[in-house]
Write a protein that holds these residues in place. Structure first.
Motif, PDB file in Angstrom:
ATOM      1  N   VAL A 269      44.308  35.357  27.600  1.00  0.00           N
ATOM      2  CA  VAL A 269      43.594  36.610  27.350  1.00  0.00           C
ATOM      3  C   VAL A 269      42.786  36.993  28.585  1.00  0.00           C
ATOM      4  O   VAL A 269      42.797  38.150  29.014  1.00  0.00           O
ATOM      5  N   ARG A 270      42.103  36.020  29.186  1.00  0.00           N
ATOM      6  CA  ARG A 270      41.320  36.296  30.394  1.00  0.00           C
ATOM      7  C   ARG A 270      42.225  36.799  31.519  1.00  0.00           C
ATOM      8  O   ARG A 270      41.861  37.713  32.251  1.00  0.00           O
ATOM      9  N   GLN A 271      43.389  36.197  31.655  1.00  0.00           N
ATOM     10  CA  GLN A 271      44.324  36.626  32.695  1.00  0.00           C
ATOM     11  C   GLN A 271      44.827  38.036  32.433  1.00  0.00           C
ATOM     12  O   GLN A 271      45.039  38.805  33.367  1.00  0.00           O
ATOM     13  N   LEU A 272      45.010  38.385  31.185  1.00  0.00           N
ATOM     14  CA  LEU A 272      45.438  39.739  30.848  1.00  0.00           C
ATOM     15  C   LEU A 272      44.332  40.762  31.083  1.00  0.00           C
ATOM     16  O   LEU A 272      44.586  41.885  31.509  1.00  0.00           O
ATOM     17  N   LEU A 273      43.087  40.363  30.818  1.00  0.00           N
ATOM     18  CA  LEU A 273      41.965  41.270  31.006  1.00  0.00           C
ATOM     19  C   LEU A 273      41.698  41.542  32.486  1.00  0.00           C
ATOM     20  O   LEU A 273      41.351  42.657  32.860  1.00  0.00           O
ATOM     21  N   ASP A 274      41.839  40.513  33.320  1.00  0.00           N
ATOM     22  CA  ASP A 274      41.582  40.669  34.747  1.00  0.00           C
ATOM     23  C   ASP A 274      42.491  39.716  35.515  1.00  0.00           C
ATOM     24  O   ASP A 274      42.074  38.618  35.881  1.00  0.00           O
TER      25      ASP A 274
END
Length: 84
Positions: free
Chosen positions: A64-69
């Motif tokens: 999720v963090r990788q998708l957000l930024d």
């Protein structure tokens, strides 16, 4: 199906299976009908299941963090679920 979709699907299925097994294990232990040896074995299995589930949740959070930024996943703000 993309090559990354199959491993993600397997991880989700394994998480759900582990969580289900952990819930059933806890329910059996809460009944109080187990002997000491069975209780210890169940507790040991429960700890392993918990760690497996926690690892899967950590991986999901990272995704999720990788998708957000994608350029800086460590600086991405985690989303807060809407909880009453």
């Amino acid at each position: 199906m993309s090559p990354t979709a199959a491993p993600a699907t397997n991880q989700i299925a394994e998480f759900e299976q582990s969580l289900d097994e952990l819930e059933q294990l806890v329910a059996r232990m809460e009944q109080g009908d187990m002997g000491l040896d069975d209780s210890l074995k169940s507790f040991e299995r429960g700890v392993a299941l918990y760690r497996s589930c926690q690892g899967a949740l950590d991986q999901a959070e990272l995704r999720v963090r990788q998708l957000l930024d994608p350029s800086s996943p460590d600086s991405a703000e985690p989303f807060a679920p809407d909880t009453p």
